[in-house]
Each structure stands twice: as structure tokens, then as C-alpha cells.
Scaffold this active site. Structure first.
Site, mmCIF file in Angstrom:
data_model
loop_
_atom_site.group_PDB
_atom_site.id
_atom_site.type_symbol
_atom_site.label_atom_id
_atom_site.label_comp_id
_atom_site.label_asym_id
_atom_site.label_seq_id
_atom_site.Cartn_x
_atom_site.Cartn_y
_atom_site.Cartn_z
ATOM 1 N N ASP A 152 -26.969 13.656 88.355
ATOM 2 C CA ASP A 152 -26.981 12.276 88.875
ATOM 3 C C ASP A 152 -26.199 12.136 90.174
ATOM 4 O O ASP A 152 -26.270 11.099 90.844
ATOM 5 C CB ASP A 152 -26.402 11.315 87.824
ATOM 6 C CG ASP A 152 -27.377 11.104 86.670
ATOM 7 O OD1 ASP A 152 -28.548 11.490 86.802
ATOM 8 O OD2 ASP A 152 -26.955 10.548 85.638
ATOM 9 N N SER A 162 -32.037 18.661 79.145
ATOM 10 C CA SER A 162 -32.076 17.200 79.203
ATOM 11 C C SER A 162 -31.271 16.595 78.058
ATOM 12 O O SER A 162 -31.599 16.775 76.888
ATOM 13 C CB SER A 162 -33.512 16.692 79.124
ATOM 14 O OG SER A 162 -33.510 15.304 78.832
ATOM 15 N N LYS A 184 -21.789 4.818 81.814
ATOM 16 C CA LYS A 184 -23.083 4.275 81.365
ATOM 17 C C LYS A 184 -23.628 5.060 80.172
ATOM 18 O O LYS A 184 -24.026 4.466 79.169
ATOM 19 C CB LYS A 184 -24.074 4.321 82.538
ATOM 20 C CG LYS A 184 -25.465 3.785 82.208
ATOM 21 C CD LYS A 184 -26.149 3.213 83.430
ATOM 22 C CE LYS A 184 -26.755 4.265 84.337
ATOM 23 N NZ LYS A 184 -28.008 4.819 83.791
ATOM 24 N N SER A 185 -23.616 6.384 80.275
ATOM 25 C CA SER A 185 -24.170 7.191 79.171
ATOM 26 C C SER A 185 -23.399 6.934 77.881
ATOM 27 O O SER A 185 -23.980 6.807 76.806
ATOM 28 C CB SER A 185 -24.070 8.681 79.515
ATOM 29 O OG SER A 185 -24.943 8.990 80.557
ATOM 30 N N ARG A 222 -28.804 4.704 92.595
ATOM 31 C CA ARG A 222 -28.006 5.763 93.214
ATOM 32 C C ARG A 222 -28.431 6.018 94.674
ATOM 33 O O ARG A 222 -27.620 6.454 95.492
ATOM 34 C CB ARG A 222 -28.078 7.050 92.389
ATOM 35 C CG ARG A 222 -27.564 6.839 90.954
ATOM 36 C CD ARG A 222 -27.119 8.089 90.268
ATOM 37 N NE ARG A 222 -27.065 7.887 88.825
ATOM 38 C CZ ARG A 222 -26.078 7.254 88.184
ATOM 39 N NH1 ARG A 222 -25.060 6.756 88.855
ATOM 40 N NH2 ARG A 222 -26.119 7.116 86.865
ATOM 41 N N GLN A 272 -31.113 13.479 77.468
ATOM 42 C CA GLN A 272 -31.886 12.398 76.846
ATOM 43 C C GLN A 272 -32.793 12.950 75.761
ATOM 44 O O GLN A 272 -32.909 12.368 74.682
ATOM 45 C CB GLN A 272 -32.697 11.663 77.916
ATOM 46 C CG GLN A 272 -31.798 10.879 78.877
ATOM 47 C CD GLN A 272 -32.549 10.166 79.984
ATOM 48 O OE1 GLN A 272 -33.754 10.355 80.146
ATOM 49 N NE2 GLN A 272 -31.846 9.360 80.751
ATOM 50 N N ARG A 322 -24.487 5.060 74.156
ATOM 51 C CA ARG A 322 -24.280 5.748 72.868
ATOM 52 C C ARG A 322 -23.353 4.949 71.954
ATOM 53 O O ARG A 322 -23.481 5.003 70.729
ATOM 54 C CB ARG A 322 -23.761 7.165 73.117
ATOM 55 C CG ARG A 322 -24.885 8.096 73.626
ATOM 56 C CD ARG A 322 -24.362 9.205 74.471
ATOM 57 N NE ARG A 322 -25.376 10.185 74.833
ATOM 58 C CZ ARG A 322 -26.146 10.117 75.932
ATOM 59 N NH1 ARG A 322 -26.038 9.096 76.769
ATOM 60 N NH2 ARG A 322 -27.048 11.061 76.194
ATOM 61 N N LYS A 354 -36.675 10.914 88.145
ATOM 62 C CA LYS A 354 -35.587 9.967 87.847
ATOM 63 C C LYS A 354 -36.059 8.546 88.178
ATOM 64 O O LYS A 354 -37.254 8.299 88.237
ATOM 65 C CB LYS A 354 -34.334 10.342 88.642
ATOM 66 C CG LYS A 354 -33.762 11.699 88.243
ATOM 67 C CD LYS A 354 -33.165 11.649 86.862
ATOM 68 C CE LYS A 354 -32.678 12.988 86.379
ATOM 69 N NZ LYS A 354 -32.322 13.001 84.977
HETATM 70 C C1 S3P Z 1 -28.560 10.822 80.767
HETATM 71 C C2 S3P Z 1 -29.110 12.065 80.953
HETATM 72 C C3 S3P Z 1 -29.650 12.536 82.241
HETATM 73 C C4 S3P Z 1 -29.171 11.660 83.395
HETATM 74 C C5 S3P Z 1 -29.294 10.205 83.078
HETATM 75 C C6 S3P Z 1 -28.436 9.852 81.873
HETATM 76 C C7 S3P Z 1 -28.038 10.457 79.437
HETATM 77 O O1 S3P Z 1 -31.060 12.499 82.191
HETATM 78 O O2 S3P Z 1 -29.896 11.970 84.562
HETATM 79 O O3 S3P Z 1 -28.875 9.404 84.184
HETATM 80 O O4 S3P Z 1 -27.284 9.471 79.338
HETATM 81 O O5 S3P Z 1 -28.387 11.136 78.466
HETATM 82 P P1 S3P Z 1 -31.942 13.739 81.630
HETATM 83 O O6 S3P Z 1 -31.670 13.882 80.202
HETATM 84 O O7 S3P Z 1 -33.361 13.334 81.905
HETATM 85 O O8 S3P Z 1 -31.517 14.923 82.426
#
Ligand code: S3P
Length: 435
Positions: free
Chosen positions: A322, A172, A23-24, A397, A174, A28, A349
Site C-alpha cells: 500500500d 493476499s 484501517k486493516s 493513496r 484479504q 478486523r 487496487k
Molecule cells: C488489506 C490487504 C491488502 C492491502 C489492503 C488491505 C487487508 O490487500 O492492499 O489495502 O486489510 O487485508 P491484498 O490482500 O489484496 O493484498
């Protein structure tokens, strides 16, 4: 019938090669592919609700994305090519989309509004607004009772932007990704320091796309205003999602007489910290057929194991963040006590995951003590006759962890929402049913 071909069944050994794309990385792929100056093709892209929302947003920003084949094609418009959206942008349930895309929108020469579902409208955004404002961006949102700022976010075009040097207060991906995406558009050096190295998919993909980015331990330097280009003439294969595989890794370990092989799973160390934790707990795990293209992958082979609980090292938290709900399920089936601290981020979350883990473990007859920043689980389960309905707070989750706990404890339960699973793992139930 189609499924049987993909899932090779011998009495206790299952091979699963249908774990969907990461997913991440899929988010991107769309974001970076859209602002590259040429076209990118991605296979094993995750067509989940969250990623579909990211695609829809970039279509509203004028990018042509062809999803008619299993390999998707993104016609990048370059750093100057995004167009003002004619409508409010909607991320649905996706925190990654709103945080990363806000970083990008904050440095465009047009105004925009971005929001999502009720869960997104309760999620804290100050963590990105504060550093983006230091870069000169103008972002406003709704103040909440915790003195944070939540979506909808209104982003006003701003001319005088500057790169920043910023130390992340929390690990983080994100937040760092939002700043890196903003930094791409600003001449000069954006420098980020993280408390510990957390998931680095943005850095790896930007490097592959020729960005002027360098990383050294917890320091990242990015030189902005430099064209991004996909150097691959071939299709980029997205690894299968470790976080999705984690449900079957734990299932394979805690159900007796089981062996599972999961094919082509992303094992980037900033993501796959759960493997080390489970190995330290005594799990039989082997990695085979390792590859390393933009991201490392392997086939993960697991066998039912007698697990012993441990104290989770603080340094591991960012790299298992996660997977903590499903790790809590594993802890119920292990001997001894699992102590997990320094994970207050779980409260912010898709749901308050500490609270939801406590409810889940208790509902299935486990023993758990809640802390502000974690929990303690004593392994062992007292059989429960009737489990009250599991309320997921629309958190995928939590729903999937409940299903694994239900199978492993051989107790049936009701779950208030299965729809939420489609945000990350649309074929989860299909695999479960066939197992
Ligand atoms: C993610 C970063 C994580 C993760 C999320 C996906 C990402 O969050 O928990 O499910 O794709 O960059 P945080 O950046 O808030 O830790």
C-alpha cells in the site's frame, strides 16, 4: 486552537500524534468483535468511510455497535448469532470489507447480497470465490471481460461445508483472512499456505481472541467451530496506521531541514516494510518507545535525508504494497534508479496503481518507465510550469501521494477528488494545512 495543542511546533521539528487508527485492524476489530461471545471495546478506532461501512454491515447483521464515544463498543453475538440482513450490504469503496465479510457470509445459514461503489464493482473476486467454493460455499457475481467475477456477489446458504487445505496463488491478506473467517465456522482443520508472509492482523487478533490458530512461517492452521472470546477487560488500543504515517515519513525525508516524530504507529513487520526500504536508501529513521500488545507500535522519528534509489527486493513487495505510490514519490527525490517488479497486484487496487503512479511521476516532471508488473524511476525532477489536473480514479493513496509531491516540488496542482481521502485518512488535510 485545539489542533495547536496536539501538534507541537518548533522551527523544523513537528510531532504528530493525530495519525488515525489502522484501517486493516479497525475492520478486523469490528468483524472479530462481532462474532466473539462477549463485548469488546476499542480505542483509536479509524472512523473513516471504509470502516463506517463495515460497522453498518454488522449492524445490518444484528450486531449492536456503540460508536457514540471515542472508544467504540462491539457487543459480540458469538459464532451462531449473526442475523439475515434485510437489505443488500454495501461496502462503499472498501476491498477489505467485501473480501473479508464475504468469507464470513459464505458460511452462514442465511442468504445475502454484498456490493459497493463503481470501483468495487470492477474488482476481481474470483480469488476468494474459488477457494470458498471449494469449501462448499455458493457465491455468484458478474463476469467481467478478464474472465474474473465482480460484485454484486450473491451468497446462498449452504449446509454441507468443509474445511480446506489451500495454497494462496498470490500473497493476499484479504484472501487468507476471508478463508480464516470462513474456517472459524466449520468443524475441522483449515490449512493455508502463503507464498510469503503477508499482513497478519487477522491471525494476531484471532490468537488474542482465543481461536485455535497456529502459524509457522508461511503455514497457518485453524481449528474451526471454537468459541472466540475477548480476554481483555480493558479497552484494546488500535495502533495508528503505518500506511497513513508513510505519507509524513516520506515528506519528512524529502523536504530539507525537517524532522518529524509520529507517535504510536503500528510497526508490524508485515506492514512496515517501507522502513527497511527507506533505511536501505539512506534514510535517517529511529524507532522509540516501542510497545507490543496485540500488535507492535513505536514512535517513528525521521530527519531529512539524501536518498539513493535501489532495486526493491521481490520479497519486500507484499509488505510495502500500500506504500508503493508514496515510495514512488520518494524515488523522484533520490539519486539513481529505483527498479520495482513483481507488483502486478497494484493494477487491482482502488485504481490501476501502476498506471496512476506513472501518470503522477510524469505530471510532476519525474522520469518513469512503466512495466507490466512495476516501474523504473530515475531520480530527479524537471520543473513543470503547469501540471494537468491529477485524476485519482477515486483512489485515496494516489490523492495523498499527489499532495506530498506537490508540497515537495513546490508546485501547485489540481486534484479531481479529495473526497476519496476520507476512505482511510479523514484528517489528512488538517495535518497538512497545519504543517
Ligand atoms: C488489506 C490487504 C491488502 C492491502 C489492503 C488491505 C487487508 O490487500 O492492499 O489495502 O486489510 O487485508 P491484498 O490482500 O489484496 O493484498
Amino acid at each position: 486552537m485545539k489542533f495547536k495543542k496536539k501538534l507541537n511546533l518548533t522551527p523544523n521539528h513537528f510531532t504528530i500524534n493525530t495519525i488515525p487508527g489502522d484501517k486493516s485492524i479497525s475492520h478486523r476489530a469490528i468483524i472479530i468483535g462481532s462474532i466473539a461471545s462477549n463485548t469488546s471495546k476499542f480505542s483509536n478506532f479509524l472512523m473513516s468511510e471504509d470502516c463506517k461501512n463495515t460497522i453498518s454491515i454488522f449492524k445490518h447483521l444484528g450486531v449492536s455497535i456503540d460508536t457514540s464515544n471515542s472508544t467504540i463498543s462491539v457487543s459480540g453475538v458469538g459464532l451462531k448469532g449473526l442475523k439475515a440482513p434485510k437489505t443488500r450490504l454495501n461496502v462503499g469503496n472498501s476491498g477489505t470489507s467485501i473480501r473479508l465479510i464475504t468469507g464470513l457470509l459464505a458460511v452462514q445459514n442465511f442468504n445475502s447480497i454484498i456490493s459497493g461503489d463503481t470501483s468495487i464493482q470492477a474488482r476481481p473476486m474470483k480469488r476468494i470465490i474459488t477457494p470458498l467454493t471449494q469449501m462448499g460455499a455458493k457465491i455468484t457475481g458478474i463476469h467481467n471481460k478478464n474472465n474474473d467475477t465482480c460484485p454484486p456477489l450473491t451468497i446462498t446458504a449452504e449446509n454441507s461445508l468443509n474445511p480446506i487445505t489451500y495454497t494462496l496463488p498470490i500473497a493476499s491478506a484479504q484472501v487468507k483472512s476471508a478463508l480464516l473467517l470462513a474456517g472459524l465456522f466449520i468443524p475441522g482443520k483449515t490449512t493455508i499456505t502463503e507464498p510469503t508472509v503477508c499482513r497478519n492482523h487477522t491471525e494476531l487478533m484471532l490468537k488474542a481472541y482465543n481461536a485455535k490458530i497456529s502459524t509457522q512461517n508461511t503455514h497457518i492452521n485453524l481449528e474451526g467451530n471454537h468459541e472466540l472470546k475477548n480476554p481483555f477487560s480493558k479497552t484494546i488500543k488500535i495502533p495508528s496506521d503505518f500506511s497513513s504515517a508513510a505519507f509524513f515519513i516520506v515528506l519528512g525525508l524529502i523536504v530539507p531541514n525537517l524532522e518529524i516524530t509520529l507517535k504510536n504507529i503500528g510497526i508490524n513487520p508485515t506492514r512496515a516494510g517501507l522502513l527497511d526500504i527507506l533505511k536501505d536508501m539512506g534514510a535517517h529513521i529511529n524507532l522509540n518507545n516501542q510497545t507490543n500488545d496485540i500488535e507492535p507500535t513505536a514512535d517513528i522519528h525521521i530527519k531529512s535525508s539524501h536518498l539513493k534509489n535501489i532495486t526493491i527486493p521481490i520479497s519486500a513487495i507484499a509488505n510495502i504494497i500500500d506504500e508503493i505510490p508514496i515510495l514512488a514519490v520518494a524515488a523522484m527525490f533520490a539519486s539513481g534508479t529505483m527498479k520495482l517488479t513483481n507488483a502486478k497486484e497494484l493494477r487491482f487496487k482502488e485504481s490501476d496503481r501502476i498506471q496512476k503512479i506513472v501518470e503522477l511521476v510524469t505530471q510532476f516532471g519525474g522520469s518513469i518507465i512503466e512495466h507490466d508488473d512495476g516501474f523504473e524511476i530515475n531520480g530527479g525532477i524537471t520543473p513543470i510550469k503547469h501540471i494537468p489536473t491529477i485524476t485519482t480514479h477515486y483512489d485515496h493513496r494516489i490523492a495523498m501521494s499527489a499532495i506530498i509531491a506537490s508540497i515537495a516540488t513546490k508546485t501547485s496542482c489540481e486534484i479531481d477528488s479529495l473526497d476519496c481521502i476520507t476512505t482511510s485518512f479523514p484528517n489528512f488535510l488538517e495535518i497538512i494545512k497545519h504543517l
